[in-house]
Enzyme design. Sequence first.
Site, mmCIF file in Angstrom:
data_model
loop_
_atom_site.group_PDB
_atom_site.id
_atom_site.type_symbol
_atom_site.label_atom_id
_atom_site.label_comp_id
_atom_site.label_asym_id
_atom_site.label_seq_id
_atom_site.Cartn_x
_atom_site.Cartn_y
_atom_site.Cartn_z
ATOM 1 N N ARG A 38 0.879 -1.176 0.000
ATOM 2 C CA ARG A 38 0.000 0.000 0.000
ATOM 3 C C ARG A 38 0.907 1.213 0.000
ATOM 4 O O ARG A 38 1.750 1.384 0.885
ATOM 5 C CB ARG A 38 -0.918 0.022 1.225
ATOM 6 C CG ARG A 38 -1.670 1.353 1.313
ATOM 7 C CD ARG A 38 -2.761 1.368 2.335
ATOM 8 N NE ARG A 38 -3.896 0.562 1.893
ATOM 9 C CZ ARG A 38 -5.115 0.648 2.418
ATOM 10 N NH1 ARG A 38 -5.362 1.502 3.397
ATOM 11 N NH2 ARG A 38 -6.098 -0.117 1.984
ATOM 12 N N GLN A 97 -10.155 -4.118 -3.353
ATOM 13 C CA GLN A 97 -11.456 -3.679 -2.847
ATOM 14 C C GLN A 97 -12.562 -4.057 -3.830
ATOM 15 O O GLN A 97 -13.638 -4.525 -3.432
ATOM 16 C CB GLN A 97 -11.440 -2.151 -2.645
ATOM 17 C CG GLN A 97 -12.755 -1.583 -2.181
ATOM 18 C CD GLN A 97 -13.123 -2.032 -0.782
ATOM 19 O OE1 GLN A 97 -12.302 -1.935 0.124
ATOM 20 N NE2 GLN A 97 -14.325 -2.542 -0.588
HETATM 21 N N1 CP Z 1 -11.394 -0.334 2.397
HETATM 22 C C1 CP Z 1 -10.117 -0.411 2.791
HETATM 23 O O1 CP Z 1 -9.198 -0.681 2.024
HETATM 24 O O2 CP Z 1 -9.932 -0.197 4.129
HETATM 25 P P1 CP Z 1 -8.540 0.003 4.862
HETATM 26 O O3 CP Z 1 -7.985 1.321 4.421
HETATM 27 O O4 CP Z 1 -8.884 -0.012 6.312
HETATM 28 O O5 CP Z 1 -7.617 -1.118 4.469
HETATM 29 N N1 NVA Z 2 -10.126 6.454 -1.481
HETATM 30 C C1 NVA Z 2 -9.727 6.037 -0.157
HETATM 31 C C2 NVA Z 2 -9.948 4.581 0.033
HETATM 32 C C3 NVA Z 2 -9.599 4.063 1.397
HETATM 33 C C4 NVA Z 2 -9.785 2.581 1.502
HETATM 34 C C5 NVA Z 2 -8.273 6.407 0.060
HETATM 35 O O1 NVA Z 2 -7.460 6.242 -0.861
HETATM 36 O O2 NVA Z 2 -7.941 6.879 1.143
#
Ligand code: CP
Ligand code: NVA
Length: 315
Positions: free
Chosen positions: A114, A144
Amino acid sequence: MSKRQAPAELRHFLDIDQLSKTELRHIVDSAHAIKKAGRRPPGAYRPRALAGAVLALIFEKPSMRTRVSFDLAVRELGGEAIFLSSEEIQVGRRETVADTARVLSRYADALLLRTVSHDTLLELAEHATVPVINGLTNRSHPCQIMADLMTVEEQLGPIEKRKVAWIGDANNVATSWIHAAVRLGFELRIGCPQELAPAPELVRWVKKYKGAVEVLTDPAEAVRGADCIVTDTWVSIGDSDRERRTRLLKPYRVDGAMMRKAARNAIFLHCLPAHRGSEVTAEVIDGPQSVVFDEAENRLHAQKAVLAWCLRAAE
Ligand code: CP
Ligand code: NVA
């Protein structure tokens, strides 16, 4: 698990536009089968499918669902996870991204990242000799959407017959929805302000593949007759212009009146974390049309399917 595959054979899970329709359908169908089989033995889906496999989870940004669902997914399939926070690993700062990829590939069987920079993800994948999974970047969030597709299908049947409306910022999650709509061939309407519309190259990609994706500025028009309404936070990880976004996105708040413009039994999706009173009202997200907690649970089942595909565990 075998630790190395030839680069051409590596199954990275970087973005939905990189998958064929067959591959995408296979992963979604596996996710349904995995959920149906139950979580734990006896009777669970191939409980030793990832026996001995190690997944390195690299998070430069906060996460709850992605981290927990992948950690549990690999463990419930017989493998294990190692969590590496940005402080520990400092991707691209303490050493090059390429060296991180090469070294971690000697320890782990798959890497999940991430990061706010999609380019970092691509660089990691270029140099890794094990599959790399996109755990969210500034560009996209494909893991997701695997759970989201699954959620729509368990509520409403095959997604190919459904109309989905995305309301709000055409952000990373919206991009993965667009990729899925084009690859699987379902109708998607994006209701967003002009300033936060999908990138021109993404719109060109949709046109090239003749996708049924329409971008509209009127949210009422976007939700009309839709079977599924999806929204997300107005301010994503890495966004700094909170005030401007709040001003632009106010007319795109999903409330009861907006839900009533959709199909009668429309469902509401949100990847979470949610902000009640901003992108969605409490009445909607906590109401009977909301399936956001099924959606969150489905991350676990969908992530097992992604891992099984990447590591060829079902073959
Ligand atoms: N929806 C999602 O990816 O949640 P997190 O940011 O908690 O991983
Ligand atoms: N669009 C949001 C999604 C979080 C899961 C972000 O990137 O913060």
